[in-house]
Design a protein around this motif. Structure first.
Motif, PDB file in Angstrom:
ATOM      1  N   ASP A   1       1.016  -1.215  -0.034  1.00 54.11           N
ATOM      2  CA  ASP A   1       0.004  -0.016   0.032  1.00 54.11           C
ATOM      3  C   ASP A   1       0.864   1.451  -0.010  1.00 54.11           C
ATOM      4  O   ASP A   1       0.402   2.147  -0.428  1.00 54.11           O
ATOM      5  N   ASN A   2       1.939   1.209   0.803  1.00 52.67           N
ATOM      6  CA  ASN A   2       2.813   2.201   0.774  1.00 52.67           C
ATOM      7  C   ASN A   2       3.509   2.501  -0.624  1.00 52.67           C
ATOM      8  O   ASN A   2       3.693   3.549  -0.958  1.00 52.67           O
ATOM      9  N   ILE A   3       3.936   1.519  -1.184  1.00 56.57           N
ATOM     10  CA  ILE A   3       4.852   1.520  -2.326  1.00 56.57           C
ATOM     11  C   ILE A   3       3.856   1.923  -3.705  1.00 56.57           C
ATOM     12  O   ILE A   3       4.169   2.730  -4.324  1.00 56.57           O
ATOM     13  N   LEU A   4       2.801   1.184  -3.535  1.00 54.56           N
ATOM     14  CA  LEU A   4       1.788   1.589  -4.695  1.00 54.56           C
ATOM     15  C   LEU A   4       0.891   2.849  -4.575  1.00 54.56           C
ATOM     16  O   LEU A   4       0.548   3.468  -5.807  1.00 54.56           O
ATOM     17  N   TYR A   5       0.414   2.865  -3.239  1.00 55.60           N
ATOM     18  CA  TYR A   5      -0.621   4.118  -3.236  1.00 55.60           C
ATOM     19  C   TYR A   5      -0.268   5.185  -2.127  1.00 55.60           C
ATOM     20  O   TYR A   5      -0.913   6.229  -1.949  1.00 55.60           O
ATOM     21  N   GLY A   6       0.973   5.133  -1.632  1.00 59.53           N
ATOM     22  CA  GLY A   6       1.731   6.258  -1.086  1.00 59.53           C
ATOM     23  C   GLY A   6       1.313   6.484   0.300  1.00 59.53           C
ATOM     24  O   GLY A   6       1.273   7.226   1.054  1.00 59.53           O
ATOM     25  N   HIS A   7       0.875   5.179   0.891  1.00 58.90           N
ATOM     26  CA  HIS A   7       0.187   5.137   2.325  1.00 58.90           C
ATOM     27  C   HIS A   7       1.439   5.142   3.254  1.00 58.90           C
ATOM     28  O   HIS A   7       2.353   4.218   3.266  1.00 58.90           O
ATOM     29  N   TYR A   8       1.515   6.232   4.254  1.00 62.94           N
ATOM     30  CA  TYR A   8       2.882   6.620   4.977  1.00 62.94           C
ATOM     31  C   TYR A   8       2.965   5.373   6.229  1.00 62.94           C
ATOM     32  O   TYR A   8       1.876   5.066   6.787  1.00 62.94           O
ATOM     33  N   LEU A   9       4.134   4.947   6.361  1.00 60.61           N
ATOM     34  CA  LEU A   9       4.353   3.940   7.298  1.00 60.61           C
ATOM     35  C   LEU A   9       5.520   4.663   8.610  1.00 60.61           C
ATOM     36  O   LEU A   9       6.280   4.913   8.122  1.00 60.61           O
ATOM     37  N   ASP A  10       4.974   4.971   9.507  1.00 59.82           N
ATOM     38  CA  ASP A  10       5.693   5.441  10.775  1.00 59.82           C
ATOM     39  C   ASP A  10       6.031   4.555  11.830  1.00 59.82           C
ATOM     40  O   ASP A  10       6.055   3.152  11.681  1.00 59.82           O
ATOM     41  N   LYS A  11       6.737   4.993  12.917  1.00 63.01           N
ATOM     42  CA  LYS A  11       7.541   4.231  13.675  1.00 63.01           C
ATOM     43  C   LYS A  11       6.433   3.358  14.490  1.00 63.01           C
ATOM     44  O   LYS A  11       6.695   2.160  14.818  1.00 63.01           O
ATOM     45  N   TRP A  12       5.287   3.754  14.866  1.00 59.75           N
ATOM     46  CA  TRP A  12       4.258   2.974  15.463  1.00 59.75           C
ATOM     47  C   TRP A  12       3.651   1.800  14.881  1.00 59.75           C
ATOM     48  O   TRP A  12       3.222   0.994  15.283  1.00 59.75           O
ATOM     49  N   VAL A  13       3.622   2.114  13.419  1.00 58.53           N
ATOM     50  CA  VAL A  13       3.332   1.033  12.537  1.00 58.53           C
ATOM     51  C   VAL A  13       4.248  -0.155  12.335  1.00 58.53           C
ATOM     52  O   VAL A  13       4.243  -1.278  12.697  1.00 58.53           O
ATOM     53  N   LEU A  14       5.619   0.322  12.438  1.00 54.02           N
ATOM     54  CA  LEU A  14       6.827  -0.594  12.506  1.00 54.02           C
ATOM     55  C   LEU A  14       6.666  -1.339  13.929  1.00 54.02           C
ATOM     56  O   LEU A  14       7.062  -2.689  13.946  1.00 54.02           O
ATOM     57  N   LEU A  15       6.481  -0.706  14.859  1.00 57.66           N
ATOM     58  CA  LEU A  15       6.218  -1.177  16.027  1.00 57.66           C
ATOM     59  C   LEU A  15       5.149  -2.398  15.962  1.00 57.66           C
ATOM     60  O   LEU A  15       5.630  -3.368  16.776  1.00 57.66           O
ATOM     61  N   SER A  16       4.021  -2.026  15.675  1.00 57.76           N
ATOM     62  CA  SER A  16       2.894  -3.176  15.513  1.00 57.76           C
ATOM     63  C   SER A  16       3.468  -4.398  14.608  1.00 57.76           C
ATOM     64  O   SER A  16       2.846  -5.469  14.942  1.00 57.76           O
ATOM     65  N   PHE A  17       4.175  -4.052  13.632  1.00 58.73           N
ATOM     66  CA  PHE A  17       4.665  -5.162  12.810  1.00 58.73           C
ATOM     67  C   PHE A  17       5.497  -6.053  13.735  1.00 58.73           C
ATOM     68  O   PHE A  17       5.369  -7.410  13.623  1.00 58.73           O
ATOM     69  N   LEU A  18       6.516  -5.603  14.626  1.00 58.55           N
ATOM     70  CA  LEU A  18       7.191  -6.427  15.399  1.00 58.55           C
ATOM     71  C   LEU A  18       6.277  -7.283  16.447  1.00 58.55           C
ATOM     72  O   LEU A  18       6.707  -8.219  16.614  1.00 58.55           O
ATOM     73  N   LEU A  19       5.435  -6.682  16.797  1.00 57.93           N
ATOM     74  CA  LEU A  19       4.706  -7.067  18.031  1.00 57.93           C
ATOM     75  C   LEU A  19       3.914  -8.341  17.228  1.00 57.93           C
ATOM     76  O   LEU A  19       3.640  -9.609  17.846  1.00 57.93           O
ATOM     77  N   MET A  20       3.181  -8.065  15.943  1.00 58.83           N
ATOM     78  CA  MET A  20       2.926  -9.311  15.386  1.00 58.83           C
ATOM     79  C   MET A  20       3.504 -10.390  14.933  1.00 58.83           C
ATOM     80  O   MET A  20       3.345 -11.542  15.167  1.00 58.83           O
ATOM     81  N   ILE A  21       4.879 -10.091  14.483  1.00 56.52           N
ATOM     82  CA  ILE A  21       5.930 -11.267  14.185  1.00 56.52           C
ATOM     83  C   ILE A  21       6.231 -11.946  15.513  1.00 56.52           C
ATOM     84  O   ILE A  21       6.437 -13.371  15.345  1.00 56.52           O
ATOM     85  N   PHE A  22       6.621 -11.107  16.337  1.00 58.86           N
ATOM     86  CA  PHE A  22       6.945 -12.112  17.795  1.00 58.86           C
ATOM     87  C   PHE A  22       5.908 -12.641  18.493  1.00 58.86           C
ATOM     88  O   PHE A  22       5.986 -13.889  18.783  1.00 58.86           O
ATOM     89  N   GLY A  23       4.847 -11.915  18.358  1.00 54.08           N
ATOM     90  CA  GLY A  23       3.720 -12.824  18.941  1.00 54.08           C
ATOM     91  C   GLY A  23       3.417 -14.001  18.283  1.00 54.08           C
ATOM     92  O   GLY A  23       3.083 -15.163  18.792  1.00 54.08           O
ATOM     93  N   SER A  24       3.401 -13.932  16.807  1.00 58.35           N
ATOM     94  CA  SER A  24       3.210 -15.224  16.087  1.00 58.35           C
ATOM     95  C   SER A  24       4.199 -16.153  16.415  1.00 58.35           C
ATOM     96  O   SER A  24       3.754 -17.549  16.523  1.00 58.35           O
ATOM     97  N   PHE A  25       5.417 -16.022  16.435  1.00 55.05           N
ATOM     98  CA  PHE A  25       6.408 -16.748  16.637  1.00 55.05           C
ATOM     99  C   PHE A  25       6.108 -17.509  17.871  1.00 55.05           C
ATOM    100  O   PHE A  25       6.336 -18.906  18.496  1.00 55.05           O
ATOM    101  N   VAL A  26       5.706 -16.647  18.921  1.00 50.90           N
ATOM    102  CA  VAL A  26       5.780 -17.311  20.515  1.00 50.90           C
ATOM    103  C   VAL A  26       4.315 -18.251  20.655  1.00 50.90           C
ATOM    104  O   VAL A  26       4.560 -19.168  21.190  1.00 50.90           O
ATOM    105  N   GLY A  27       3.374 -17.646  19.923  1.00 48.27           N
ATOM    106  CA  GLY A  27       2.169 -18.344  19.996  1.00 48.27           C
ATOM    107  C   GLY A  27       2.086 -19.535  19.118  1.00 48.27           C
ATOM    108  O   GLY A  27       1.427 -20.466  19.627  1.00 48.27           O
ATOM    109  N   ALA A  28       2.879 -19.684  18.121  1.00 45.36           N
ATOM    110  CA  ALA A  28       2.941 -21.027  17.359  1.00 45.36           C
ATOM    111  C   ALA A  28       4.120 -22.130  17.987  1.00 45.36           C
ATOM    112  O   ALA A  28       3.889 -23.289  17.679  1.00 45.36           O
ATOM    113  N   GLN A  29       4.876 -21.529  18.712  1.00 46.01           N
ATOM    114  CA  GLN A  29       6.084 -22.444  19.046  1.00 46.01           C
ATOM    115  C   GLN A  29       5.658 -23.712  19.900  1.00 46.01           C
ATOM    116  O   GLN A  29       6.227 -24.667  19.711  1.00 46.01           O
TER     117      GLN A  29
END
Length: 352
Positions: free
Chosen positions: A126-154
């Motif tokens: 969405d950022n690349i094609l439609y110019g939707h901005y990604l800020d530091k809080w978005v990146l933090l949410s990404f980290l939570l999703m990735i880490f949580g998925s790893f912990v939850g599935a382990q």
């Protein structure tokens, strides 16, 4: 305050229609996951091609009947548009098929966590094609999703190698489908109207699904004949909800952005994860529950960030319009014009 500011940038009719499209898509999305799991896992009706064929057929027939009654209207599709639409149909079939196969071999909770990766890839696209901005809080949410998925599935005992394969394949199909669909809708909405995409997407999905459906027909027909009334009820509901979901999916995408569309899916995961644990008796460990919580928290944080960003953008655009209108009313002020990016700039005139 956030939602009030966001809604004031839209007309009342647009607000109502957007809310209705989101509610329809959200309800159908949750229902379809539960019905697919019930049919393919609980009742062991493992025929994804046949299920997809009849879901697409029911959606196609529903829209055709509505057009015949004059409720909806759309023009005939030309050859050039068919060729452009075929990749979208392939992504559509792949997305639904891999979703079914992933649900069959994994718990709903872990399947939902893996689907968070689609949310991340869609936001980047969405950022690349439609110019939707990604800020530091978005990146933090990404980290939570990735880490949580790893912990939850382990430590989840329902995780399988094939389940991981199908679910990550679904991430790829979902990302491509949603981003490509947004581009196609922007291009084709004037020529096809609102319901044309629903009709032709399901029509073009039927041929590739027909052969495997016919090939497996003797087996699934026999199983259906010997099945319980509950399976027949779930299948009937699946066909109905599947038809409505296809329409609500295009409707929601048309009224929102790819990111908002994916955020609705992210928020669906919270009630869906809880309901599925109870319905299918697939409760995680305490460690797994913590991971699920982190991943879902990341999805909620991402939603809040996007709502705030949309609200701030709406406020800026409103102030720019007010400044432009005020400048036009004041003959002594420099002329202000709205530029191509929606901002306001000064355009001084020179006198001889």
């Amino acid at each position: 305050m956030v939602f009030e500011t966001l809604f004031t940038s839209m007309g009342k009719a647009a607000i109502i229609e957007t809310a209705m499209s989101v509610l329809a898509y959200s309800s159908c999305s949750i229902s379809m996951v539960l019905l697919n799991k019930l049919v393919m896992d609980t009742h062991k009706f493992n025929f994804p091609s046949a299920l997809l064929f009849f879901q697409s057929l029911s959606a196609f027939v529903l829209v055709a009947l509505l057009k015949n009654r004059g409720v909806v209207d759309f023009p005939s599709m030309n050859k050039a548009l068919i060729l452009r639409w075929l990749p979208l149909t392939g992504l559509f079939v792949g997305m639904l098929g891999t979703s079914m196969l992933g649900l069959r071999t994994m718990s709903v909770s872990i399947t939902l966590l893996i689907k968070n990766f689609a949310l991340i890839f869609i936001a980047v696209g969405d950022n690349i094609l439609y110019g939707h901005y990604l800020d530091k809080w978005v990146l933090l949410s990404f980290l939570l999703m990735i880490f949580g998925s790893f912990v939850g599935a382990q430590q989840d005992k329902w995780v399988t190698a094939w389940g991981l394969f199908w679910n990550f394949a679904n991430v790829g199909f979902t990302t491509g489908y949603q981003l490509y669909m947004k581009g196609m809708l922007n291009e084709a909405k004037k020529s096809l109207g609102r319901w044309g995409p629903v009709y032709y997407n399901n029509l073009l999905a039927l041929p590739p699904l027909l052969l495997p459906t016919i090939y497996s027909a003797p087996v699934w027909e026999e199983q259906l004949t010997l099945s319980s009334k509950w399976l027949q009820l779930w299948l009937t509901l699946m066909m109905l909800v599947g038809a409505i979901m296809t329409m609500s999916s295009f409707w929601c995408m048309r009224m929102t952005s790819p990111t908002t569309y994916s955020v609705v899916g992210a928020l669906n995961k919270v009630p869906l994860a809880i309901i599925s644990m109870w319905v299918f008796d697939q409760y995680p460990t305490a460690y797994g529950a913590f991971g699920i919580f982190l991943a879902l928290l990341g999805g909620v944080l991402y939603t809040v960030v996007n709502v705030n960003a949309s609200s701030n953008q709406a406020m800026r655009e409103k102030k720019d319009r007010e400044r432009a209108e005020s400048a036009m009313d004041d003959p002594e002020s420099p002329a202000l014009v709205v530029n191509s990016e929606g901002g306001v700039e000064s355009r001084h005139t020179e006198t001889a």
